[in-house]
Design a protein around this motif. Structure first.
Motif, PDB file in Angstrom:
ATOM      1  N   PHE A 132       8.992  53.257-133.042  1.00  0.00           N
ATOM      2  CA  PHE A 132       8.339  52.428-131.712  1.00  0.00           C
ATOM      3  C   PHE A 132       8.778  53.895-131.109  1.00  0.00           C
ATOM      4  O   PHE A 132       8.248  54.101-129.658  1.00  0.00           O
ATOM      5  N   PHE A 135       7.256  56.373-131.576  1.00  0.00           N
ATOM      6  CA  PHE A 135       5.586  56.553-130.753  1.00  0.00           C
ATOM      7  C   PHE A 135       5.301  56.916-129.159  1.00  0.00           C
ATOM      8  O   PHE A 135       4.531  57.634-128.964  1.00  0.00           O
ATOM      9  N   GLU A 136       6.335  56.065-128.619  1.00  0.00           N
ATOM     10  CA  GLU A 136       5.849  56.416-127.007  1.00  0.00           C
ATOM     11  C   GLU A 136       6.468  57.860-126.355  1.00  0.00           C
ATOM     12  O   GLU A 136       5.950  58.513-125.843  1.00  0.00           O
ATOM     13  N   ASN A 165      -2.884  51.361-125.252  1.00  0.00           N
ATOM     14  CA  ASN A 165      -1.636  52.066-125.164  1.00  0.00           C
ATOM     15  C   ASN A 165      -0.885  50.813-125.156  1.00  0.00           C
ATOM     16  O   ASN A 165       0.043  50.818-125.760  1.00  0.00           O
ATOM     17  N   SER A 169       1.540  49.378-127.745  1.00  0.00           N
ATOM     18  CA  SER A 169       2.534  48.477-127.574  1.00  0.00           C
ATOM     19  C   SER A 169       3.944  47.676-127.384  1.00  0.00           C
ATOM     20  O   SER A 169       4.809  47.011-127.886  1.00  0.00           O
ATOM     21  N   SER A 170       3.354  46.589-126.893  1.00  0.00           N
ATOM     22  CA  SER A 170       3.489  44.932-126.071  1.00  0.00           C
ATOM     23  C   SER A 170       3.420  44.632-127.386  1.00  0.00           C
ATOM     24  O   SER A 170       4.656  43.975-127.897  1.00  0.00           O
ATOM     25  N   PHE A 172       3.687  46.240-131.076  1.00  0.00           N
ATOM     26  CA  PHE A 172       4.660  46.110-131.838  1.00  0.00           C
ATOM     27  C   PHE A 172       5.780  45.210-131.065  1.00  0.00           C
ATOM     28  O   PHE A 172       6.772  45.414-132.392  1.00  0.00           O
ATOM     29  N   VAL A 216      -1.362  47.417-134.804  1.00  0.00           N
ATOM     30  CA  VAL A 216      -0.783  48.215-133.387  1.00  0.00           C
ATOM     31  C   VAL A 216      -1.306  49.317-134.080  1.00  0.00           C
ATOM     32  O   VAL A 216      -1.805  50.100-133.618  1.00  0.00           O
ATOM     33  N   LYS A 220      -3.553  53.171-133.390  1.00  0.00           N
ATOM     34  CA  LYS A 220      -3.283  54.806-132.963  1.00  0.00           C
ATOM     35  C   LYS A 220      -4.424  54.908-134.258  1.00  0.00           C
ATOM     36  O   LYS A 220      -4.631  56.812-134.041  1.00  0.00           O
TER      37      LYS A 220
END
Length: 502
Positions: A132, A135-136, A165, A169-170, A172, A216, A220
């Protein structure tokens, strides 16, 4: 414990920090740092790739804290392949950007290595929380790169990309919180043990987490119906950025393959996500193929072909056998490099047809003839043949391997969709080539001769498809060994946890 595994992270991180300090020194110094870093990164990742060929899984424990308590980096055949592919893509894309695109906005040479850092970290990390985090990192860098050059269309598509995205992310984080609440760990090897030994009462939460992660990672990877952000974004960003983004969807594919083969394998009580892969892949391939026919510009067409390639990749993974995964891993570098080369080639074609003043650019409509149609046409033909899967190039080899891997009843669905997608891509690319190189009007524009520094990176990436076809034997031997390693997750678990097996 070899420190070489840190090089793919330390090199781009150092380059980003140095280039931030060099902002006031001018772009030449930043370009030098970026190019030297990209060359060193390519050499380092090829070294790691050669070391992974024997099947040894290298573990690096940060701070010497053992798993599952500490942060671990894991280098196996799959992660080594993805690291080398990223470095192989980054160098020609960077050289193309250094021809002037890096001057069209601020901090390009700070953001570019940071995105490489995020991508490499995603391939190396051994736990979901750091997946994660990386990813960010790559997403934040990509948000800024998507806006590089500015413009209303670019801003609109970038905003849509950011919002989707952020939602991803949330989700995830929700999935990670659920997994940690049930299993008490986020280390992927330890999660594999905990999921395999879970109770029936834990199965619903684990199944929900698996489906959330698939959602998620599917966002991507740009699978149906989560791909609507991609075509407009890839068609509007600068060509060098679009070429770099060719690896972005593969990060999602990698995450799906890694989590499904390791954490949510057949030993656990959560098979639903894996069963969804194959039909989602076919739907993505079919929808992308149909949209290719409706494309009105070259870069929009290429963006839809990226989605088609994602469908092909996930179809092989969805077969869930050694041959299918091996076929996907062979097709993955082909689709990444050739599509990136075509995005860079589209930039040269658009420049020769005129970028401003209502001229054709990359629109699929009659426009001024190109000043070097034979050279650009030959490169476009090679790229189009590879993208459509025509023999004898690597796209054809990958498609044949994929079709051979399918057995009944999945072959009944895969063969017509895959072959129909190739036919549609061939028709669309043929129409595109005809419009760009034959249906011309007027005279060539002045001052639009081929820029060799811009063209050479595109040619190198497209010719990489030829090289993959020539080296199909050793490449497929590596991908077959990689597939076998992925389908034996106990070796990964034993290497990370030191003797534990599921």
């Amino acid at each position: 414990m070899s420190h070489w595994i840190l090089i793919p992270l330390l090199l781009p991180l150092s380059a980003g920090m140095i280039n931030l300090l060099l902002v006031r020194k001018g772009v030449f110094a930043q370009r030098l740092v970026s190019i030297v870093t990209a060359c060193a990164l390519l050499a380092a990742t090829l070294f790691l790739l050669s070391g992974a060929q024997d099947g040894h899984i290298e573990i690096y424990e940060l701070g010497n804290w053992p798993a599952p308590f500490g942060i671990v980096l894991v280098l196996d055949r799959l992660s080594a392949l993805m690291l080398a592919l990223t470095a192989l893509l980054a160098l020609p894309v960077l050289l193309h950007a250094c021809c002037g695109d890096d001057l069209r906005g601020r901090d390009f040479h700070v953001l570019f290595p940071l995105q490489i850092l995020g991508i490499n970290g995603a391939f190396l990390t051994g736990d979901l929380f750091n997946l994660f985090v990386f990813f960010e990192i790559l997403l934040i860098a990509s948000y800024c790169l998507a806006m590089h050059g500015q413009g209303p269309e670019r801003t609109r598509n970038a905003l849509r990309y950011v919002v989707l995205n952020l939602i991803g992310s949330s989700l995830f984080l929700i999935a990670l919180g659920t997994l940690y609440g049930v299993c008490g760990t986020l280390n992927m090897a330890d999660l594999a043990l905990k999921v395999a030994g879970s109770t029936p009462g834990q199965a619903p939460l684990l199944r929900a987490s698996a489906l959330l992660l698939l959602c998620v990672f599917g966002l991507k990877a740009a699978i149906l119906p989560l791909f609507l952000w991609l075509p407009g974004l890839y068609a509007s960003v600068l060509p060098a950025v679009a070429a770099l983004f060719a690896i972005m969807t593969k990060v999602g594919v990698y995450a799906i393959l890694r989590t499904q083969s390791l954490i949510f394998s057949s030993q656990g009580p959560v098979p639903d996500a894996a069963e969804l892969l194959f039909p989602l892949a076919l739907a993505t391939l079919a929808a992308g193929s149909m949209c290719v026919l409706g494309s009105r510009s070259l870069r929009m067409l290429l963006a839809w072909l990226v989605i088609v390639s994602v469908g092909s990749l996930l179809a092989g993974i969805g077969l869930w056998n050694e041959a299918g995964i091996s076929a996907s891993l062979y097709y993955l570098p082909h689709s990444t490099l050739v599509m990136a080369g075509l995005f860079l080639l589209a930039d040269q074609a658009a420049r020769q047809r005129g970028l401003t003043g209502g001229l054709a650019g990359d629109m699929l409509e009659p426009g001024p003839p190109m000043s070097q149609p034979n050279l650009l046409g030959a490169l476009f033909l090679l790229g189009a043949m590879g993208a459509a899967g025509l023999p004898p190039l690597s796209g054809f080899v990958g498609k044949v391997l994929l079709l051979q891997a399918a057995s009944a009843p999945k072959a009944v669905w895969l063969w017509p969709v895959a072959l129909g997608g190739s036919l549609v891509a061939l028709v669309a690319l043929g129409r595109c080539g005809s419009m760009l190189f034959w249906k011309t009007e007027g005279i060539p524009l002045s001052g639009t001769a081929v820029s060799w520094p811009r063209l050479a990176p595109a040619a190198a990436l497209i010719l990489a498809g030829v090289a993959l076809a020539i080296m199909a034997g050793p490449v497929t031997a590596y991908t077959e060994a990689t597939a076998r390693q992925l389908l034996a997750p106990e070796n990964y678990i034993r290497a990370v946890l030191g003797g534990a097996t599921p």
